[in-house]
Design a protein around this motif. Sequence first.
Motif, PDB file in Angstrom:
ATOM      1  N   GLN A  66     -10.680  -1.931 -16.389  1.00 48.86           N
ATOM      2  CA  GLN A  66     -11.788  -1.494 -17.169  1.00 48.86           C
ATOM      3  C   GLN A  66     -13.117  -2.343 -16.840  1.00 48.86           C
ATOM      4  O   GLN A  66     -14.239  -2.063 -17.527  1.00 48.86           O
ATOM      5  CB  GLN A  66     -11.561  -1.849 -18.833  1.00 48.86           C
ATOM      6  N   LEU A  67     -12.994  -3.066 -15.705  1.00 49.63           N
ATOM      7  CA  LEU A  67     -14.263  -3.963 -15.460  1.00 49.63           C
ATOM      8  C   LEU A  67     -15.439  -2.977 -14.849  1.00 49.63           C
ATOM      9  O   LEU A  67     -15.146  -2.319 -13.856  1.00 49.63           O
ATOM     10  CB  LEU A  67     -13.528  -4.895 -14.192  1.00 49.63           C
ATOM     11  N   ASN A  68     -16.433  -3.340 -15.651  1.00 47.45           N
ATOM     12  CA  ASN A  68     -17.573  -2.304 -15.235  1.00 47.45           C
ATOM     13  C   ASN A  68     -18.501  -3.132 -14.301  1.00 47.45           C
ATOM     14  O   ASN A  68     -19.414  -3.071 -13.581  1.00 47.45           O
ATOM     15  CB  ASN A  68     -18.294  -1.862 -15.965  1.00 47.45           C
ATOM     16  N   LYS A  69     -18.953  -4.688 -14.712  1.00 49.10           N
ATOM     17  CA  LYS A  69     -19.578  -5.612 -14.122  1.00 49.10           C
ATOM     18  C   LYS A  69     -18.951  -6.786 -13.980  1.00 49.10           C
ATOM     19  O   LYS A  69     -18.149  -7.211 -14.744  1.00 49.10           O
ATOM     20  CB  LYS A  69     -20.861  -5.936 -15.303  1.00 49.10           C
ATOM     21  N   PHE A  70     -19.180  -7.393 -12.700  1.00 48.45           N
ATOM     22  CA  PHE A  70     -18.521  -8.637 -12.148  1.00 48.45           C
ATOM     23  C   PHE A  70     -19.733  -9.288 -11.390  1.00 48.45           C
ATOM     24  O   PHE A  70     -19.987  -8.972 -10.346  1.00 48.45           O
ATOM     25  CB  PHE A  70     -17.346  -8.237 -11.213  1.00 48.45           C
ATOM     26  N   VAL A  71     -20.075 -10.402 -11.999  1.00 52.33           N
ATOM     27  CA  VAL A  71     -21.168 -11.411 -11.449  1.00 52.33           C
ATOM     28  C   VAL A  71     -20.133 -12.466 -11.036  1.00 52.33           C
ATOM     29  O   VAL A  71     -19.485 -13.250 -11.811  1.00 52.33           O
ATOM     30  CB  VAL A  71     -22.108 -11.648 -12.453  1.00 52.33           C
TER      31      VAL A  71
END
Length: 86
Positions: free
Chosen positions: A35-40
């Motif tokens: 479900q990961l949409n944003k990875f910083v």
Amino acid sequence: MINLEELDLHLVVYCEKRFIDGYDLKYNIINNLLQLNKFVFNIRSCLPLNDQVYLSSNEDCQLSFNGFKNKKIISCIDYFPDRKKG
């Protein structure tokens, strides 16, 4: 954690054989978080220079992130032979 939508990761990793790169992130983190949409991320890998035959380049590291969507990735690899570290 498989339902995690955003991840902000800051690490300092002491490696033994090679630097952490896009392949590591993809196969060990991203592929397990569906479900990961944003990875910083900000990852600093430290590597002792012993008897390595091959040393990664900045281009090698940058290429390892080719499969990332919406990538804004800056990579830098520095070697310090006098300190035997990378």
